[in-house]
Design a protein around this motif. Sequence first.
Motif, PDB file in Angstrom:
ATOM      1  N   PHE A 102       0.685  -1.227  -0.082  1.00  0.00           N
ATOM      2  CA  PHE A 102       0.060   0.263  -0.036  1.00  0.00           C
ATOM      3  C   PHE A 102       0.894   1.310   0.052  1.00  0.00           C
ATOM      4  CE2 PHE A 102      -2.469   3.284   1.967  1.00  0.00           C
ATOM      5  CZ  PHE A 102      -3.523   3.441   1.242  1.00  0.00           C
ATOM      6  N   PRO A 103       1.806   1.458   0.712  1.00  0.00           N
ATOM      7  CA  PRO A 103       2.693   2.451   0.851  1.00  0.00           C
ATOM      8  C   PRO A 103       3.461   2.914  -0.623  1.00  0.00           C
ATOM      9  CG  PRO A 103       3.320   1.456   2.707  1.00  0.00           C
ATOM     10  CD  PRO A 103       2.400   0.424   1.871  1.00  0.00           C
ATOM     11  N   VAL A 104       3.618   1.720  -1.369  1.00  0.00           N
ATOM     12  CA  VAL A 104       4.125   1.992  -2.822  1.00  0.00           C
ATOM     13  C   VAL A 104       3.025   2.368  -3.525  1.00  0.00           C
ATOM     14  CG1 VAL A 104       5.147   0.608  -4.672  1.00  0.00           C
ATOM     15  CG2 VAL A 104       5.884  -0.132  -2.469  1.00  0.00           C
ATOM     16  N   TYR A 105       1.918   1.692  -3.678  1.00  0.00           N
ATOM     17  CA  TYR A 105       0.577   2.086  -4.442  1.00  0.00           C
ATOM     18  C   TYR A 105       0.418   3.741  -4.210  1.00  0.00           C
ATOM     19  CZ  TYR A 105      -4.088   2.990  -5.721  1.00  0.00           C
ATOM     20  OH  TYR A 105      -5.421   3.821  -5.922  1.00  0.00           O
ATOM     21  N   TRP A 106       0.497   4.296  -2.928  1.00  0.00           N
ATOM     22  CA  TRP A 106       0.209   5.401  -2.413  1.00  0.00           C
ATOM     23  C   TRP A 106       1.265   6.341  -2.970  1.00  0.00           C
ATOM     24  CZ3 TRP A 106      -4.117   7.050  -0.724  1.00  0.00           C
ATOM     25  CH2 TRP A 106      -4.060   8.498   0.029  1.00  0.00           C
ATOM     26  N   MET A 107       2.429   6.098  -3.127  1.00  0.00           N
ATOM     27  CA  MET A 107       3.711   6.898  -3.486  1.00  0.00           C
ATOM     28  C   MET A 107       3.314   6.975  -5.065  1.00  0.00           C
ATOM     29  SD  MET A 107       7.883   6.828  -3.107  1.00  0.00           S
ATOM     30  CE  MET A 107       7.793   5.100  -3.936  1.00  0.00           C
ATOM     31  N   VAL A 108       3.043   5.880  -5.799  1.00  0.00           N
ATOM     32  CA  VAL A 108       3.053   5.884  -7.410  1.00  0.00           C
ATOM     33  C   VAL A 108       1.872   6.887  -7.708  1.00  0.00           C
ATOM     34  CG1 VAL A 108       2.884   4.407  -9.488  1.00  0.00           C
ATOM     35  CG2 VAL A 108       4.064   3.879  -7.469  1.00  0.00           C
ATOM     36  N   ALA A 166       9.638  12.098  -8.775  1.00  0.00           N
ATOM     37  CA  ALA A 166      11.027  12.010  -8.899  1.00  0.00           C
ATOM     38  C   ALA A 166      11.520  10.906  -7.839  1.00  0.00           C
ATOM     39  CB  ALA A 166      11.772  13.267  -8.503  1.00  0.00           C
ATOM     40  N   MET A 167      10.990  10.677  -6.678  1.00  0.00           N
ATOM     41  CA  MET A 167      10.839   9.509  -5.843  1.00  0.00           C
ATOM     42  C   MET A 167      10.761   8.279  -6.088  1.00  0.00           C
ATOM     43  SD  MET A 167       9.893  11.469  -2.253  1.00  0.00           S
ATOM     44  CE  MET A 167      10.641  12.952  -1.407  1.00  0.00           C
ATOM     45  N   VAL A 168       9.781   8.123  -6.984  1.00  0.00           N
ATOM     46  CA  VAL A 168       9.325   7.166  -7.777  1.00  0.00           C
ATOM     47  C   VAL A 168      10.184   6.500  -8.509  1.00  0.00           C
ATOM     48  CG1 VAL A 168       7.489   5.769  -8.964  1.00  0.00           C
ATOM     49  CG2 VAL A 168       6.866   7.246  -7.340  1.00  0.00           C
ATOM     50  N   PRO A 195      15.379   1.679  -9.723  1.00  0.00           N
ATOM     51  CA  PRO A 195      16.488   0.756  -9.983  1.00  0.00           C
ATOM     52  C   PRO A 195      16.765  -0.219  -8.903  1.00  0.00           C
ATOM     53  CG  PRO A 195      16.916   3.067 -10.543  1.00  0.00           C
ATOM     54  CD  PRO A 195      15.883   3.023 -10.023  1.00  0.00           C
ATOM     55  N   MET A 196      16.777   0.354  -7.718  1.00  0.00           N
ATOM     56  CA  MET A 196      16.790  -0.704  -6.435  1.00  0.00           C
ATOM     57  C   MET A 196      15.740  -1.764  -6.395  1.00  0.00           C
ATOM     58  SD  MET A 196      19.606  -0.014  -4.827  1.00  0.00           S
ATOM     59  CE  MET A 196      20.301   0.000  -6.402  1.00  0.00           C
ATOM     60  N   VAL A 197      14.427  -1.331  -6.627  1.00  0.00           N
ATOM     61  CA  VAL A 197      13.368  -2.289  -6.830  1.00  0.00           C
ATOM     62  C   VAL A 197      13.556  -3.490  -7.966  1.00  0.00           C
ATOM     63  CG1 VAL A 197      10.995  -2.634  -7.197  1.00  0.00           C
ATOM     64  CG2 VAL A 197      11.962  -0.794  -5.963  1.00  0.00           C
ATOM     65  N   ALA A 198      14.025  -3.012  -8.837  1.00  0.00           N
ATOM     66  CA  ALA A 198      14.293  -3.840 -10.155  1.00  0.00           C
ATOM     67  C   ALA A 198      15.584  -4.610  -9.800  1.00  0.00           C
ATOM     68  CB  ALA A 198      14.535  -3.134 -11.336  1.00  0.00           C
ATOM     69  N   LEU A 199      16.658  -4.205  -9.087  1.00  0.00           N
ATOM     70  CA  LEU A 199      17.619  -4.866  -8.894  1.00  0.00           C
ATOM     71  C   LEU A 199      17.348  -6.064  -7.921  1.00  0.00           C
ATOM     72  CD1 LEU A 199      20.891  -5.081  -9.103  1.00  0.00           C
ATOM     73  CD2 LEU A 199      21.097  -3.875  -6.914  1.00  0.00           C
ATOM     74  N   PHE A 200      16.275  -5.643  -6.941  1.00  0.00           N
ATOM     75  CA  PHE A 200      16.080  -6.781  -5.977  1.00  0.00           C
ATOM     76  C   PHE A 200      15.417  -7.840  -6.776  1.00  0.00           C
ATOM     77  CE2 PHE A 200      12.634  -8.581  -3.166  1.00  0.00           C
ATOM     78  CZ  PHE A 200      13.419  -9.302  -2.147  1.00  0.00           C
ATOM     79  N   LEU A 201      14.192  -7.553  -7.652  1.00  0.00           N
ATOM     80  CA  LEU A 201      13.527  -8.447  -8.293  1.00  0.00           C
ATOM     81  C   LEU A 201      14.349  -9.417  -9.199  1.00  0.00           C
ATOM     82  CD1 LEU A 201      10.502  -6.124  -9.277  1.00  0.00           C
ATOM     83  CD2 LEU A 201      10.539  -7.864  -7.469  1.00  0.00           C
ATOM     84  N   VAL A 202      15.310  -8.817  -9.746  1.00  0.00           N
ATOM     85  CA  VAL A 202      16.238  -9.620 -10.643  1.00  0.00           C
ATOM     86  C   VAL A 202      16.986 -10.718  -9.813  1.00  0.00           C
ATOM     87  CG1 VAL A 202      18.219  -9.397 -12.408  1.00  0.00           C
ATOM     88  CG2 VAL A 202      16.230  -7.888 -12.343  1.00  0.00           C
TER      89      VAL A 202
END
Length: 286
Positions: A38-44, A256-258, A263-270
Amino acid sequence: MSTRTLVSPATLARPRGRALYWTVFTGVVLLFTLAFLFPVYWMVTGAVKSPDEVARTPPTLVPDRWHLDGYRDAWELLQLPQHLWNTVVQAAGAWAFQLVLCTAAAYALSKLNPVFGKVILGGILATLMVPAQALVVPKYLTVADLGLLNDPLAIWLPAVANAFNLYLLKRFFDQIPRDALEAAEIDGAGKLRILWSIVLPMSRPVLGVVSIFALVAVWQDFLWPLMVFSDTDKQPISVALVQLSQNIQLTVLIAAMVIASIPMVALFLVFQRHIIAGISAGSTKG
């Protein structure tokens, strides 16, 4: 040998017990998923709202209208490509230097049995007791004396020696069977060849964990880059978002924060498989 659980097999065998179990399990999973996402959704979604809608009370769960201009404005007004590239250069350099030095030091302490190795390891671990804030001024004076201000080396060199990652690597290297190393020595392999051909391939999980720790530490650092980079064009994204956001709309700043977090979210998913494998290997072998 039977394993005791909260729900007995006899209860799960009954339709009512099985239905209750899966209802509770699904509810708990959904609750934790909502708490984390939810915090991610709220920020996006906050970045696609209008400035008036962001400040509205009570807040809206779904945007009335989707304004994608916030992401475009953030990309252009805050010069995100340049600052993202600065961050990539600083994080990649710190990661490479740290991985080489910590791996070599951990291998030496674990497998080469140096003189006073335990004393050296104890001294390294003792540095973990020193607050990071107490090292800021000595590090800054050292970097300034060396003329490394506004230089990526000011980020790379202090990040080279990381006591926690070194200890994590050493603990993993300790569990590598010595028989494999002795067999390589019999075949004529030297110490460096054993490290490259035997130890490192077997240590991919922990190397993945250390890599994530090293990259995230530099990516999210704020105080140290703020001190050593007075030139705005060379600042990483964490500092630039604060320095350039004085007269920027809130929706643009959220956008800008999103973008900065992608990159860090993508790095973790990979690399999540390697991260989980490294943590699991460290816990079971330790």
